[in-house]
Design a protein around this motif. Structure first.
Motif, PDB file in Angstrom:
ATOM      1  N   ALA A 205      45.389  37.618  41.736  1.00 34.49           N
ATOM      2  CA  ALA A 205      46.243  36.501  42.164  1.00 34.49           C
ATOM      3  C   ALA A 205      46.883  36.759  43.523  1.00 34.49           C
ATOM      4  N   THR A 206      46.884  38.021  43.974  1.00 35.86           N
ATOM      5  CA  THR A 206      47.606  38.331  45.214  1.00 35.86           C
ATOM      6  C   THR A 206      46.675  38.857  46.312  1.00 35.86           C
ATOM      7  N   GLY A 207      45.371  38.602  46.173  1.00 35.85           N
ATOM      8  CA  GLY A 207      44.479  38.881  47.297  1.00 35.85           C
ATOM      9  C   GLY A 207      43.363  39.875  47.050  1.00 35.85           C
ATOM     10  N   GLY A 208      43.378  40.578  45.913  1.00 45.15           N
ATOM     11  CA  GLY A 208      42.304  41.560  45.647  1.00 45.15           C
ATOM     12  C   GLY A 208      41.028  40.841  45.248  1.00 45.15           C
ATOM     13  N   ARG A 209      40.286  40.321  46.232  1.00 45.11           N
ATOM     14  CA  ARG A 209      39.277  39.313  45.926  1.00 45.11           C
ATOM     15  C   ARG A 209      38.029  39.846  45.225  1.00 45.11           C
ATOM     16  N   VAL A 210      38.037  41.119  44.842  1.00 46.05           N
ATOM     17  CA  VAL A 210      36.843  41.673  44.206  1.00 46.05           C
ATOM     18  C   VAL A 210      36.469  40.918  42.925  1.00 46.05           C
ATOM     19  N   LEU A 211      37.459  40.372  42.213  1.00 47.49           N
ATOM     20  CA  LEU A 211      37.181  39.486  41.065  1.00 47.49           C
ATOM     21  C   LEU A 211      37.973  38.203  41.257  1.00 47.49           C
ATOM     22  N   MET A 212      37.325  37.058  41.034  1.00 45.23           N
ATOM     23  CA  MET A 212      38.063  35.800  41.145  1.00 45.23           C
ATOM     24  C   MET A 212      39.055  35.694  39.973  1.00 45.23           C
ATOM     25  N   LEU A 213      40.265  35.230  40.292  1.00 49.28           N
ATOM     26  CA  LEU A 213      41.333  35.186  39.284  1.00 49.28           C
ATOM     27  C   LEU A 213      40.893  34.539  37.976  1.00 49.28           C
ATOM     28  N   ARG A 214      40.247  33.380  38.079  1.00 48.60           N
ATOM     29  CA  ARG A 214      39.921  32.656  36.844  1.00 48.60           C
ATOM     30  C   ARG A 214      38.923  33.414  35.981  1.00 48.60           C
ATOM     31  N   SER A 215      38.088  34.245  36.597  1.00 49.90           N
ATOM     32  CA  SER A 215      37.137  35.015  35.793  1.00 49.90           C
ATOM     33  C   SER A 215      37.875  36.056  34.955  1.00 49.90           C
ATOM     34  N   VAL A 216      38.958  36.590  35.518  1.00 47.24           N
ATOM     35  CA  VAL A 216      39.726  37.602  34.779  1.00 47.24           C
ATOM     36  C   VAL A 216      40.466  36.926  33.615  1.00 47.24           C
ATOM     37  N   GLU A 217      41.040  35.752  33.886  1.00 45.04           N
ATOM     38  CA  GLU A 217      41.734  35.007  32.817  1.00 45.04           C
ATOM     39  C   GLU A 217      40.755  34.685  31.695  1.00 45.04           C
ATOM     40  N   PHE A 218      39.572  34.216  32.081  1.00 46.30           N
ATOM     41  CA  PHE A 218      38.554  33.823  31.105  1.00 46.30           C
ATOM     42  C   PHE A 218      38.109  35.028  30.267  1.00 46.30           C
ATOM     43  N   ALA A 219      37.898  36.155  30.952  1.00 45.26           N
ATOM     44  CA  ALA A 219      37.423  37.366  30.258  1.00 45.26           C
ATOM     45  C   ALA A 219      38.448  37.822  29.231  1.00 45.26           C
ATOM     46  N   ARG A 220      39.719  37.754  29.618  1.00 44.50           N
ATOM     47  CA  ARG A 220      40.747  38.193  28.684  1.00 44.50           C
ATOM     48  C   ARG A 220      40.804  37.258  27.471  1.00 44.50           C
ATOM     49  N   ARG A 221      40.794  35.957  27.756  1.00 45.02           N
ATOM     50  CA  ARG A 221      40.920  34.983  26.675  1.00 45.02           C
ATOM     51  C   ARG A 221      39.771  35.099  25.687  1.00 45.02           C
ATOM     52  N   HIS A 222      38.582  35.421  26.193  1.00 38.76           N
ATOM     53  CA  HIS A 222      37.408  35.435  25.323  1.00 38.76           C
ATOM     54  C   HIS A 222      36.921  36.848  25.013  1.00 38.76           C
ATOM     55  N   ASP A 223      37.758  37.838  25.315  1.00 34.17           N
ATOM     56  CA  ASP A 223      37.410  39.227  24.969  1.00 34.17           C
ATOM     57  C   ASP A 223      36.080  39.678  25.551  1.00 34.17           C
ATOM     58  N   VAL A 224      35.842  39.387  26.805  1.00 36.46           N
ATOM     59  CA  VAL A 224      34.578  39.804  27.424  1.00 36.46           C
ATOM     60  C   VAL A 224      34.798  41.136  28.145  1.00 36.46           C
ATOM     61  N   PRO A 225      34.096  42.193  27.741  1.00 37.86           N
ATOM     62  CA  PRO A 225      34.241  43.454  28.474  1.00 37.86           C
ATOM     63  C   PRO A 225      33.677  43.308  29.884  1.00 37.86           C
ATOM     64  N   LEU A 226      34.490  43.651  30.892  1.00 36.85           N
ATOM     65  CA  LEU A 226      34.102  43.468  32.302  1.00 36.85           C
ATOM     66  C   LEU A 226      33.927  44.823  32.970  1.00 36.85           C
ATOM     67  N   HIS A 227      32.833  44.957  33.685  1.00 38.85           N
ATOM     68  CA  HIS A 227      32.550  46.220  34.376  1.00 38.85           C
ATOM     69  C   HIS A 227      32.170  45.883  35.822  1.00 38.85           C
ATOM     70  N   VAL A 228      33.020  46.276  36.780  1.00 37.76           N
ATOM     71  CA  VAL A 228      32.764  46.000  38.204  1.00 37.76           C
ATOM     72  C   VAL A 228      32.068  47.212  38.798  1.00 37.76           C
ATOM     73  N   ARG A 229      30.891  47.004  39.396  1.00 29.83           N
ATOM     74  CA  ARG A 229      30.129  48.170  39.888  1.00 29.83           C
ATOM     75  C   ARG A 229      29.257  47.818  41.095  1.00 29.83           C
ATOM     76  N   SER A 230      28.632  48.821  41.658  1.00 29.46           N
ATOM     77  CA  SER A 230      27.937  48.650  42.932  1.00 29.46           C
ATOM     78  C   SER A 230      26.452  48.361  42.761  1.00 29.46           C
ATOM     79  N   SER A 231      25.943  47.418  43.560  1.00 26.61           N
ATOM     80  CA  SER A 231      24.504  47.165  43.562  1.00 26.61           C
ATOM     81  C   SER A 231      23.834  47.985  44.672  1.00 26.61           C
ATOM     82  N   PHE A 232      24.569  48.905  45.258  1.00 27.62           N
ATOM     83  CA  PHE A 232      23.994  49.777  46.285  1.00 27.62           C
ATOM     84  C   PHE A 232      23.754  51.168  45.718  1.00 27.62           C
TER      85      PHE A 232
END
Ligand code: ADP
Ligand code: ASP
Ligand code: MG
Length: 407
Positions: A205-232
């Motif tokens: 919500a304050t600028g860390g654009r690596v994850l869009m805010l609404r995706s984090v809200e959605f993941a929490r609400r629906h219990d989706v395990p989220l893993h942010v990682r590199s495609s390099f």
């Protein structure tokens, strides 16, 4: 057999080599015994290029047509990824947001997902076909193509993962996870192995654009395990998890920066009940999203009200304020788009005193003036001059002991 949703951002599918490398990784994940659903962003900066093109053609840019144009970016990458998958012997089929059953409201350019009807995706999986879905887009109940707001492919991925009951939603990007600050701003930022949903929400919500805010809200609400990682590097990255009490809580875990907002000041407003209510009702009716609000009474007769809005909403907000200025009895409306916000986030802040003082002292030591302040139980944000934001992030990162120590 696990079901894995893999989302690839713009840089991850930015050129033919990267697309082939994504296909290799999907093939490997399948060989390891998983089912994969792929969600893609548009290649590189192509969404920005489409927007620039639209602006050159039309100053008004009708929202319905803007959406139709922008969704073309993701169509290109989904088709190319499918071709690359076929070449590595993975049977694949591409689906637009509409074909994938992503139903949204009709709020063009920032539509919300209302429902997912994933039967075509399920059928593909049942037939041994890997679905590749265009991120960032859906369709309204009236049948119009919509987009979900900038960075919206993250929401597509999480929503599809929730609808399919996936075991994990992997967000592949151009950094190796979520860091204690944007690694492009703070070279000494550290990668966080785990981040709580509470902290990730504040960061997004304050600028860390690596994850869009609404995706984090959605993941929490629906219990989706989220893993942010590199495609390099493909190494394991950062897991977003529900806070667990055994987790060691850093007092401050991250510092974020944001220069996407502007400040408006309505000055000389009579200091009586109902005035702020009228102003903010008008702004709400125009659909303007407000962030920080500060009201200062000078002499108990008049007050100045300042607030921040996304730069994209600045014109509409200024017009609204000008319109009600007379009714409110305010003396002037001024705007300032040379501001930025620096924020410290940490779940451990709840139980520690002196964090606010330390933040303000650190900024003062570097002669950085604070213009506005807002807080939550796990966040403190300060508005400063835009050209001081990066320095503010770096000095706070150091002051709160977050810098990686060179070994
Ligand atoms: P994608 O196209 O993969 O969605 P984005 O550009 O939306 O990628 O997000 C990744 C970028 O987010 C990184 O390149 C990085 O500069 C930026 N970023 C901002 N804050 C952070 C942070 N705290 N941790 C990691 N990356 C961050
Ligand atoms: N392509 C869209 C954007 O640039 C969506 C995304 O990348 O998530 O905002
Ligand atoms: Mg993104």
């Amino acid at each position: 057999m696990a079901l894995v949703v893999q989302k690839y951002g713009g840089t991850s599918v930015g050129d033919p080599t990267r697309i082939r490398s994504v296909a290799q990784h999907v093939a490997k994940t399948i060989r390891e015994g998983n089912q994969v659903v792929v969600v893609v962003s548009a290649m590189g900066k192509s969404t920005d290029e489409l927007l620039r093109l639209a602006n050159e053609v039309s100053p008004t840019r009708p929202p319905r047509e803007t959406d139709m144009l922008l969704t073309a970016g993701e169509r290109i990458s989904m088709a190319l990824v499918c071709m690359a998958l076929t070449d590595v012997d993975v049977k694949a089929a591409s689906f637009t947001g509409s074909q994938a059953g992503i139903m949204t409201d009709a709020d063009h350019t920032k539509a919300k997902i209302l429902e997912i009807r994933p039967h075509r995706i399920r059928e593909a999986l049942d037939d041994g076909i890997t679905p590749v879905i265009a991120g960032f887009q859906g369709v309204s109940y009236e049948g119009n193509i919509t987009t979900l707001g900038r960075g919206g492919s993250d929401v597509t991925a999480v929503a599809i993962a929730a609808a399919l009951g996936a075991d994990v939603c992997e967000i592949y990007t151009d950094v190796t996870g979520v860091y204690s600050a944007d690694p492009r701003v703070v070279p000494l930022a550290r990668r966080l192995d785990r981040v709580s949903f509470d902290e990730m929400l504040e960061m997004a919500a304050t600028g860390g654009r690596v994850l869009m805010l609404r995706s984090v809200e959605f993941a929490r609400r629906h219990d989706v395990p989220l893993h942010v990682r590199s495609s390099f590097t493909w190494e394991s990255g950062t897991w977003i998890v529900e806070e667990d009490i055994s987790m060691e809580e850093a007092v401050v875990s991250a510092v974020t920066d944001d220069t996407s907002e502007a400040k408006i000041t309505v000055a000389g407003v009579p200091d009586r009940p109902g005035v702020a209510a009228k102003l903010f009702r008008e702004l709400a009716n125009r659909g303007i999203n407000l962030d920080m609000i500060v009201q200062n009474t000078n002499d108990n007769v008049t007050t100045d009200i300042s607030f921040t809005v996304p730069k994209d909403d600045l014109e509409a907000a200024r017009e609204t304020c000008d319109k009600v200025r007379g009714d409110l009895g305010a003396t002037s409306v001024t705007t300032d788009d040379n501001v930025g916000r620096v924020t410290i986030v940490g779940a451990g802040m709840k139980s520690n005193v002196g964090i606010t003082a330390k933040m303000f002292e650190t900024l003062a030591d570097h002669n950085i003036n604070i213009e506005m302040i807002s807080t939550s139980s796990i966040r403190i944000s300060c508005v400063v001059r835009a050209d001081r934001v990066n320095e503010a992030v770096r000095v706070l990162h150091t002051a709160f002991g977050l810098d990686v120590i060179a070994s």
